[in-house]
Design an enzyme around this catalytic site. Structure first.
Site, PDB file in Angstrom:
ATOM      1  N   ASP A 194       0.824  -1.215   0.000  1.00 26.69           N
ATOM      2  CA  ASP A 194       0.000   0.000   0.000  1.00 26.69           C
ATOM      3  C   ASP A 194       0.855   1.261   0.000  1.00 26.69           C
ATOM      4  OD1 ASP A 194       0.792  -0.651   2.694  1.00 26.69           O
ATOM      5  OD2 ASP A 194      -0.684   0.766   3.449  1.00 26.69           O
TER       6      ASP A 194
ATOM      7  N   GLU B 231       0.269  -1.202   5.597  1.00 24.45           N
ATOM      8  CA  GLU B 231       1.366  -0.767   6.468  1.00 24.45           C
ATOM      9  C   GLU B 231       1.184   0.687   6.874  1.00 24.45           C
ATOM     10  OE1 GLU B 231       5.297   1.013   7.527  1.00 24.45           O
ATOM     11  OE2 GLU B 231       3.974   1.563   5.886  1.00 24.45           O
TER      12      GLU B 231
HETATM   13 ZN   LIG Z   1       6.753   2.397   3.875  1.00 23.93          ZN
END
Ligand SMILES: [Zn+2]
Length: 380
Positions: A77, A137
């Site tokens: 992401d 993340e």
């Molecule tokens: Zn990163």
């Protein structure tokens, strides 16, 4: 395929955290399977009902499915981008840099990992290698936390991709967040004795947090800058009108614990001062809701992974003051080092870029690491 071409394809797939990461996972799975890796999905549903996928692609001996010798970990992401940045999902280049959302954080690392695997004879691997591509993340390490919770395998060594300008990072601080709610009693401000100000109570507590900050400085970890747990009251809200004694006040507290300290230490100190306030003011009412309490991680400076990466990069291992998936890799049994092309100061910005030379160097470092840790030529 060359690494720039792979990076261009990755950048072209919009994978902002709020979206499903299925398109980028489909791409990565297909690339991995073409290279001869065996891929498996570990999915979960996020709070908006969207399926998020961690992809784990393995190569090497399969006799022990639960053990991975070396994992290369990259998050799929990215943070959102300004709609005015029209080339955000089209990789553009000048002589030395490649621009695009995620080029630096962390698609550059992912592209380098795929090309590094292409450069290695997978049939020669004696110990299992895995490429781990995580979800979410950027919004709280959620994909990595999902893996750390279900523990589908153990990992011995992991290289976690984040933009570190190719400096090995062997330790990181944790990240914690709490919301503190203070209650008072509303009344007309002309008659303060009839009420109790939630804002004044919050102010008292916040001034005590300053003393907690000072106290935290005595617990040092000199490899960090700053070498102690820091805290910040970044948000505060209270009251309804200038002539009303405020009945409610709320503030957001954030802290970044050094890895040698329990992430709950700040909460314990906070509860102690709340207890003191309650002793002084029998009406004092306060609730603390801890929203995140992520520990940091630390890998010993003598770890074979640290010494290998120091040699391969020519840079001494360091530490960072922010949270990374290193902590979740540690929970999976791993000695972890964070490393990747690009500079963290360029990440999350319009015009984010990765230097071409670092991207190419990263391919070599990752290919060498696979050979060193997973092939029969292991020499450490
Ligand atoms: Zn990163």
């Amino acid at each position: 395929m060359i690494v720039q071409e792979t990076l261009a394809q990755l950048v072209a797939i919009d994978s902002v955290s709020s979206r499903s990461n299925e398109p980028i996972v489909d791409y990565l799975q297909q690339r991995c399977e073409t290279l001869g890796l065996v891929a498996k999905r570990f999915s979960y549903t996020d709070e908006n009902g969207i399926e998020k996928i961690n992809l784990v692609a393995r190569a090497g001996p399969t006799s022990s499915d639960s053990e991975i010798e070396l994992a290369l970990v990259g998050h799929t992401d990215t943070v959102p981008y300004d709609p005015n940045w029209t080339a955000a999902t089209k990789l553009t280049a000048d002589d030395e840099k490649l621009f695009g959302r995620g080029a630096c954080d962390t698609k550059g690392f992912i592209a380098a990992a795929l090309i590094a695997v292409e450069h290695v004879d997978l049939a020669s691997l004696r110990r299992p290698l895995a490429l781990i591509f995580t979800a979410d993340e950027e919004i709280g390490l959620r994909g990595a936390k999902h893996l750390a919770q279900i523990k589908p395998f153990r990992i011995r060594y992991s290289i976690v991709g984040e933009p570190t300008s190719l400096q090995p990072i062997r330790a990181g601080k944790g990240y914690s967040l709490a919301e503190v709610f203070l209650h008072g009693r509303e009344s007309h401000s002309a008659y303060p004795a009839l009420g109790a100000s939630a804002i004044v109570r919050a102010a008292r507590l916040i001034s005590r947090l300053e003393s907690i900050s000072e106290q935290l400085k005595t617990d040092r970890h000199n490899d960090f800058d700053p070498p102690f747990t820091t805290l910040n009251v970044g948000l505060i809200k209270g009251g309804t009108a200038k002539n009303v004694i405020p009945g409610e006040c709320w503030f957001g507290l954030e802290w970044r614990p050094i890895p040698t300290q329990s992430p709950s230490r700040v909460l314990d100190l906070l509860q102690d001062v709340i207890a003191e306030e309650m002793k002084n003011d029998s009406d004092f009412r306060c609730e603390v809701r801890c929203d995140r309490n992520d520990s940091g991680f630390e890998t010993d400076e003598g770890s074979p992974l640290v010494t290998f990466l120091e040699r391969a990069t020519g840079k001494r291992a360091g530490t960072v003051a922010f949270g990374t998936e290193g902590a979740q890799m540690k929970l999976l049994g791993s000695e972890a080092v964070v490393l990747g092309p690009g500079n963290i100061r360029e990440a999350h910005r319009t015009g984010e870029f990765v230097p071409v030379a670092e991207l190419n160097h990263c391919v070599d470092i990752l290919a060498q690491s696979i050979i060193t840790f997973c092939s029969e030529k292991a020499g450490f």
